[in-house]
Design a protein around this motif. Structure first.
Motif, PDB file in Angstrom:
ATOM      1  N   PRO A   8       5.240  63.668  10.833  1.00 27.12           N
ATOM      2  CA  PRO A   8       4.911  63.917  12.235  1.00 27.12           C
ATOM      3  C   PRO A   8       5.857  63.124  13.124  1.00 27.12           C
ATOM      4  O   PRO A   8       6.533  62.193  12.678  1.00 27.12           O
ATOM      5  N   MET A   9       5.900  63.509  14.376  1.00 25.80           N
ATOM      6  CA  MET A   9       6.744  62.849  15.362  1.00 25.80           C
ATOM      7  C   MET A   9       6.372  61.371  15.483  1.00 25.80           C
ATOM      8  O   MET A   9       5.181  61.027  15.481  1.00 25.80           O
ATOM      9  N   SER A  10       7.368  60.522  15.601  1.00 26.18           N
ATOM     10  CA  SER A  10       7.122  59.085  15.746  1.00 26.18           C
ATOM     11  C   SER A  10       6.536  58.776  17.122  1.00 26.18           C
ATOM     12  O   SER A  10       6.705  59.548  18.078  1.00 26.18           O
ATOM     13  N   ARG A  53       9.201  58.840  19.774  1.00 25.22           N
ATOM     14  CA  ARG A  53       9.613  60.185  20.194  1.00 25.22           C
ATOM     15  C   ARG A  53       8.533  60.825  21.070  1.00 25.22           C
ATOM     16  O   ARG A  53       8.839  61.506  22.045  1.00 25.22           O
ATOM     17  N   VAL A  54       7.268  60.601  20.731  1.00 23.74           N
ATOM     18  CA  VAL A  54       6.167  61.107  21.561  1.00 23.74           C
ATOM     19  C   VAL A  54       6.298  60.527  22.962  1.00 23.74           C
ATOM     20  O   VAL A  54       6.201  61.256  23.963  1.00 23.74           O
ATOM     21  N   ASP A 112      -1.176  59.347  19.130  1.00 25.03           N
ATOM     22  CA  ASP A 112       0.128  59.926  18.778  1.00 25.03           C
ATOM     23  C   ASP A 112      -0.006  61.060  17.757  1.00 25.03           C
ATOM     24  O   ASP A 112       0.931  61.368  17.039  1.00 25.03           O
ATOM     25  N   SER A 163       4.496  67.638  16.560  1.00 28.46           N
ATOM     26  CA  SER A 163       5.864  68.113  16.337  1.00 28.46           C
ATOM     27  C   SER A 163       6.396  68.622  17.684  1.00 28.46           C
ATOM     28  O   SER A 163       5.644  68.721  18.660  1.00 28.46           O
ATOM     29  N   ARG A 164       7.650  68.968  17.710  1.00 28.71           N
ATOM     30  CA  ARG A 164       8.246  69.504  18.941  1.00 28.71           C
ATOM     31  C   ARG A 164       7.493  70.752  19.408  1.00 28.71           C
ATOM     32  O   ARG A 164       7.368  71.000  20.598  1.00 28.71           O
TER      33      ARG A 164
END
Length: 107
Positions: free
Chosen positions: A18-20, A23-24, A39, A94-95
């Motif tokens: 998953p997104m860090s 990055r979130v 997150d 995710s994006r």
């Protein structure tokens, strides 16, 4: 309108992390009003004057989600809609979640 509204959700079968949290935090300003919960999820709520108006939004979001192939959890009732986004295949964000959030806001 952000770049996110121009992007398309891509199928995710898992196998990626998953997104860090960093990055979130970078992407969150691109989707004003959305909150990152642990997150792992993006959540936003809207208020409406009646049930019918909330239902119109739910139907619009449903059509958008089908077109994007990325499906949110939606709670709604008289005067409110709450949407929660998460990529289940990665058990987090995710994006795609940010893309769909931006597109929902553009409705």
């Amino acid at each position: 309108m952000t770049q996110l509204t121009k992007d398309k959700c891509v199928p995710c079968e898992g196998g990626i992390p998953p997104m860090s949290a960093d990055r979130v935090a970078e992407l969150l300003p691109e989707v004003p009003g959305w909150k990152a919960v642990d997150d792992r999820r993006l959540v936003k709520a809207w208020k409406f004057d009646d049930f019918a108006s909330a239902l119109v939004m739910v139907n619009a979001v449903g059509a958008l989600a089908e077109a994007e192939g990325h499906h949110p959890d939606i709670r709604f009732g008289w005067g409110y809609v709450e949407i929660s986004l998460m990529t289940h295949a990665v058990n987090g964000l995710s994006r795609n979640d940010f893309i769909l959030a931006a597109k929902i806001d553009a409705l």
